[in-house]
Design a protein around this motif. Structure first.
Motif, PDB file in Angstrom:
ATOM      1  N   PRO A 411     -51.138   4.777   5.641  1.00 55.91           N
ATOM      2  CA  PRO A 411     -52.137   5.350   6.543  1.00 55.91           C
ATOM      3  C   PRO A 411     -53.078   6.312   5.827  1.00 55.91           C
ATOM      4  CG  PRO A 411     -49.932   5.468   7.494  1.00 55.91           C
ATOM      5  CD  PRO A 411     -49.763   5.063   6.060  1.00 55.91           C
ATOM      6  N   GLN A 412     -54.355   6.194   6.118  1.00 54.67           N
ATOM      7  CA  GLN A 412     -55.362   7.037   5.466  1.00 54.67           C
ATOM      8  C   GLN A 412     -56.064   7.964   6.461  1.00 54.67           C
ATOM      9  OE1 GLN A 412     -56.244   6.808   1.855  1.00 54.67           O
ATOM     10  NE2 GLN A 412     -54.147   6.108   2.161  1.00 54.67           N
ATOM     11  N   GLY A 413     -55.440   8.169   7.636  1.00 53.63           N
ATOM     12  CA  GLY A 413     -56.089   8.953   8.682  1.00 53.63           C
ATOM     13  C   GLY A 413     -56.450  10.354   8.251  1.00 53.63           C
ATOM     14  N   TYR A 414     -55.514  11.055   7.601  1.00 49.58           N
ATOM     15  CA  TYR A 414     -55.792  12.441   7.217  1.00 49.58           C
ATOM     16  C   TYR A 414     -56.835  12.520   6.106  1.00 49.58           C
ATOM     17  CZ  TYR A 414     -51.873  14.013  10.072  1.00 49.58           C
ATOM     18  OH  TYR A 414     -51.034  14.285  11.121  1.00 49.58           O
ATOM     19  N   VAL A 415     -56.747  11.622   5.129  1.00 50.33           N
ATOM     20  CA  VAL A 415     -57.738  11.609   4.042  1.00 50.33           C
ATOM     21  C   VAL A 415     -59.139  11.437   4.603  1.00 50.33           C
ATOM     22  CG1 VAL A 415     -58.528  10.414   1.970  1.00 50.33           C
ATOM     23  CG2 VAL A 415     -56.073  10.708   2.378  1.00 50.33           C
ATOM     24  N   ASN A 416     -59.321  10.377   5.382  1.00 52.49           N
ATOM     25  CA  ASN A 416     -60.645  10.099   5.941  1.00 52.49           C
ATOM     26  C   ASN A 416     -61.097  11.195   6.904  1.00 52.49           C
ATOM     27  OD1 ASN A 416     -60.616   7.654   4.549  1.00 52.49           O
ATOM     28  ND2 ASN A 416     -59.734   6.531   6.272  1.00 52.49           N
ATOM     29  N   PHE A 417     -60.166  11.699   7.699  1.00 50.93           N
ATOM     30  CA  PHE A 417     -60.520  12.731   8.675  1.00 50.93           C
ATOM     31  C   PHE A 417     -61.051  13.984   7.995  1.00 50.93           C
ATOM     32  CE2 PHE A 417     -59.426  16.561  11.008  1.00 50.93           C
ATOM     33  CZ  PHE A 417     -60.033  16.331  12.225  1.00 50.93           C
ATOM     34  N   PHE A 418     -60.368  14.460   6.968  1.00 51.44           N
ATOM     35  CA  PHE A 418     -60.820  15.692   6.309  1.00 51.44           C
ATOM     36  C   PHE A 418     -62.147  15.498   5.587  1.00 51.44           C
ATOM     37  CE2 PHE A 418     -56.167  16.889   6.440  1.00 51.44           C
ATOM     38  CZ  PHE A 418     -56.335  17.879   7.402  1.00 51.44           C
ATOM     39  N   TRP A 419     -62.397  14.282   5.069  1.00 46.48           N
ATOM     40  CA  TRP A 419     -63.706  14.030   4.463  1.00 46.48           C
ATOM     41  C   TRP A 419     -64.811  14.023   5.524  1.00 46.48           C
ATOM     42  CZ3 TRP A 419     -65.239  14.764  -0.208  1.00 46.48           C
ATOM     43  CH2 TRP A 419     -64.344  14.641  -1.290  1.00 46.48           C
ATOM     44  N   VAL A 420     -64.521  13.489   6.702  1.00 53.42           N
ATOM     45  CA  VAL A 420     -65.492  13.534   7.800  1.00 53.42           C
ATOM     46  C   VAL A 420     -65.762  14.977   8.190  1.00 53.42           C
ATOM     47  CG1 VAL A 420     -65.838  13.009  10.255  1.00 53.42           C
ATOM     48  CG2 VAL A 420     -64.997  11.235   8.706  1.00 53.42           C
ATOM     49  N   ALA A 421     -64.704  15.805   8.226  1.00 52.89           N
ATOM     50  CA  ALA A 421     -64.885  17.221   8.549  1.00 52.89           C
ATOM     51  C   ALA A 421     -65.807  17.904   7.542  1.00 52.89           C
ATOM     52  CB  ALA A 421     -63.530  17.925   8.595  1.00 52.89           C
ATOM     53  N   VAL A 422     -65.632  17.582   6.267  1.00 56.00           N
ATOM     54  CA  VAL A 422     -66.523  18.139   5.242  1.00 56.00           C
ATOM     55  C   VAL A 422     -67.958  17.670   5.475  1.00 56.00           C
ATOM     56  CG1 VAL A 422     -67.098  18.111   2.785  1.00 56.00           C
ATOM     57  CG2 VAL A 422     -64.724  18.421   3.498  1.00 56.00           C
ATOM     58  N   ALA A 423     -68.127  16.397   5.835  1.00 57.30           N
ATOM     59  CA  ALA A 423     -69.469  15.852   6.063  1.00 57.30           C
ATOM     60  C   ALA A 423     -70.174  16.550   7.222  1.00 57.30           C
ATOM     61  CB  ALA A 423     -69.384  14.347   6.326  1.00 57.30           C
ATOM     62  N   THR A 424     -69.416  17.011   8.217  1.00 52.57           N
ATOM     63  CA  THR A 424     -70.042  17.680   9.363  1.00 52.57           C
ATOM     64  C   THR A 424     -70.602  19.054   8.997  1.00 52.57           C
ATOM     65  OG1 THR A 424     -67.951  18.683  10.118  1.00 52.57           O
ATOM     66  CG2 THR A 424     -68.536  16.502  10.999  1.00 52.57           C
TER      67      THR A 424
END
Length: 449
Positions: A411-424
């Motif tokens: 699962p890559q949910g946390y990896v992708n989620f934290f990168w999205v948070a940085v993008a915001t």
């Protein structure tokens, strides 16, 4: 007003030292907030509630703080601040006892959520009453003298709520092997403490002579006054850029706040770090909170030297970019506890440093007529800015779980989620670019310029 009247002593004040009630009052103000908005997150995850459900439903618990300005005028109209403060403490203690009992039921999630929402309402009302009582019970001189005391004990409540109680739950989980019983004991301890505080305050809190319901005012008068204040707030210059800042400046944090603890405690197979509950209490609730407070102190010193406008952009970057530490930890899943503590400590220091600019801007924007009421509206929008992204965070994590943007297995949910948070953080920077701030605001010598 002459100096004699300004520093008059309330009739009862010589009988009760502020040291007898200010520490307990502000611990009592902080603990239910952290119980509702922090303990619920890790407790529900440890009890098997899915991340999406947990984030969405606990996100609703912010609502009483969002709408607090709409009922705060009625606290002035009905009864006294003394009455409201003590009544809310008894109710909070009772609500915590109810949580301790309801956790053992098959439908514990629904039942305890309802109690937590009531507890949030009681806590928000306690905030209104306790802060008003503080001003009525002390002379202007003593209000200034004890402001550091009230802040310190609110911060102690933060360390207890996010650190000590989580560590206690973790120890009980490990010794007894029963997650439900562990958290039931924690809320039983909290309830006992609150009932003792309520009894203590019933006995010790002074009764200011000025603490009485608003004389001669009706509910209609208050609503008309509230309406006028509401209109004047939305008539302030640069209102829309200010609102965008209140809602978007903390967007990366608002997304992360519901997922950080599940990430720390989640199994390594699910993409988490696999920490125990006690370790989460140490890393996030103790090391993290102390670093957060240190960052806030450093931010205050920096702004006092050069002003808010000078430090706005550096602080925006320190608030958002340290989220990269979570991206790195999600990608590498470190096992070194010291490394994890250091990463979380640095992230929280940066957040504390950057958050200083946010709070000072709320003060800056509230200046002028009806400053207190306008500041209440600002904090309501601040709470709304935390509530809405937090509710969507769990859903977003689940949607991103099967997408392998950065490689890796599982699962890559946390990896992708934290990168999205940085993008915001782009939204944070845009909201900063729209602000208009007097360069003198925040400097020690601003009044002399």
């Amino acid at each position: 007003m002459n100096a004699k009247n300004e520093n008059r002593v309330p009739r009862h004040a010589t009988k009760t030292s502020p040291w007898c009630w200010i520490p307990t009052l502000y611990i009592a103000e902080g603990l239910p907030y952290f119980a509702v908005n922090v303990l619920t997150v890790i407790m529900y995850v440890r009890m098997g509630i899915g991340v999406a459900e947990m984030a969405f439903f606990t996100g609703w618990l912010y609502l009483p703080w969002v709408i607090k300005p709409f009922w705060s005028p009625f606290v002035d109209l009905i009864k006294t601040k003394h009455h409201w403060t003590i009544a809310m403490e008894w109710l909070i203690g009772g609500a915590m006892a109810a949580v301790a009992l309801l956790l053992h039921l098959p439908f514990f999630f629904t039942a305890t959520l309802g109690v937590f929402w009531l507890m949030a309402f009681f806590s928000a009302t306690h905030d209104i009453a306790a802060d008003g009582f503080y001003m009525l019970a002390l002379t202007p001189h003593d209000q200034a003298a004890y402001v550091g005391v009230r802040s310190t004990f609110y911060r102690i409540a933060s360390i207890i709520g996010q650190g000590g109680l989580v560590v206690l739950a973790g120890i009980l989980e490990e010794r007894g092997g029963d997650v439900t019983t562990a958290w039931s004991v924690v809320f039983g301890v909290l309830s006992t403490f609150f009932l003792i505080v309520a009894a203590w305050h019933t006995y010790i809190l002074p009764r200011p002579t000025d603490d009485h319901p608003s004389g001669g005012k009706t509910a209609g008068d208050i609503m008309r006054g509230f309406g006028e204040t509401f209109v004047s707030f939305f008539s302030k210059p640069h209102i829309w850029s200010a609102l965008s800042f209140m809602l978007l400046y903390r967007l990366p944090e608002a997304l992360c706040v519901k997922l950080v603890q599940p990430f720390l405690v989640g199994s390594r197979e699910s993409g988490g770090l696999g920490l125990t509950t006690a370790e989460v209490g140490i890393v996030n609730g103790t090391v993290g909170v102390i670093a957060l407070l240190a960052g806030g102190i450093a931010g205050g010193i920096a702004i006092s030297r050069n002003g808010l406008k000078r430090w706005l952009w550096p602080m925006a970057m320190t608030l958002t970019l340290p989220c990269l530490f979570y991206c790195l930890m999600a990608m590498t899943q470190p096992t070194d506890f010291i490394y994890i503590c250091t990463a979380v400590g640095l992230e929280q220091f940066g957040y504390g440093f950057g958050f200083t600019a946010f709070m000072l801007y709320l003060i800056y924007f509230s200046q002028g007529e009806s400053q207190t009421s306008h500041y209440a509206f600002c904090t309501a929008f601040m709470a709304l800015g935390m509530m809405l992204p937090g509710m969507a965070a769990g859903w977003l994590h689940n949607e991103l779980e099967s997408i392998h943007i950065f490689g890796g297995e599982g699962p890559q949910g946390y990896v992708n989620f934290f990168w999205v948070a940085v993008a915001t953080s782009v939204a944070t920077f845009i909201s900063c670019a729209l602000l208009k701030i007097d360069p003198r605001f925040g400097k020690k010598n601003q009044d002399k310029q």
